[in-house]
Design a protein around this motif. Structure first.
Motif, PDB file in Angstrom:
ATOM      1  N   ALA A   1       2.169   8.036   7.553  1.00 32.60           N
ATOM      2  CA  ALA A   1       2.151   9.188   6.645  1.00 32.60           C
ATOM      3  C   ALA A   1       3.515   9.865   6.650  1.00 32.60           C
TER       4      ALA A   1
ATOM      5  N   ARG B   1       1.344   7.305  -6.519  1.00 34.12           N
ATOM      6  CA  ARG B   1       0.371   8.396  -6.728  1.00 34.12           C
ATOM      7  C   ARG B   1       0.994   9.754  -6.431  1.00 34.12           C
TER       8      ARG B   1
ATOM      9  N   ALA C   1       5.943   7.741   4.705  1.00 31.85           N
ATOM     10  CA  ALA C   1       5.710   7.874   3.256  1.00 31.85           C
ATOM     11  C   ALA C   1       6.311   9.179   2.750  1.00 31.85           C
TER      12      ALA C   1
ATOM     13  N   CYS D   1       2.133   1.962  -3.446  1.00 27.10           N
ATOM     14  CA  CYS D   1       1.035   2.453  -4.295  1.00 27.10           C
ATOM     15  C   CYS D   1       0.780   3.933  -4.007  1.00 27.10           C
ATOM     16  N   CYS D   2       0.826   4.308  -2.734  1.00 30.09           N
ATOM     17  CA  CYS D   2       0.671   5.724  -2.379  1.00 30.09           C
ATOM     18  C   CYS D   2       1.822   6.550  -2.941  1.00 30.09           C
TER      19      CYS D   2
ATOM     20  N   THR E   1       0.835  -1.199   0.000  1.00 31.58           N
ATOM     21  CA  THR E   1       0.000   0.000   0.000  1.00 31.58           C
ATOM     22  C   THR E   1       0.871   1.250   0.000  1.00 31.58           C
TER      23      THR E   1
END
Length: 85
Positions: free
Chosen positions: A35, A12, A38, A8-9, A5
């Motif tokens: 967060a 984006r 990321a 994938c973030c 995940t």
């Protein structure tokens, strides 16, 4: 295997080309170490090398822990440790 995940973030984020304000918001997320992690990964990959320290120095002492892997036996890591990697 399937991408995580988190990646994938990140994909984006690259597709949308985060603004400095969006990146700051991600890095300063008050409740989610995921967060912030990321955001740190995005900095490592997408930010000019000469600007990486500017974006990461404030997170080296972040001691909130999170699971950085799907392996339930793995040791948890602090956001600061993750920033140092």
């Amino acid at each position: 295997s399937d991408p995580s995940t988190m990646f994938c973030c990140l994909f984006r984020f690259f597709a949308f080309k985060l603004t400095e304000q969006q990146l700051s918001t991600l890095l300063e997320h008050p409740t989610s170490p995921y967060a912030r992690a990321a955001g740190l990964l995005y900095v490592r990959i997408a930010v000019e090398p000469k600007l990486v320290w500017k974006w990461t120095e404030g997170y080296l002492l972040d001691d909130e822990e999170f699971s950085h892997t799907a392996d339930p036996k793995a040791r948890r890591m602090s956001v600061g440790e993750f920033a140092e990697m």
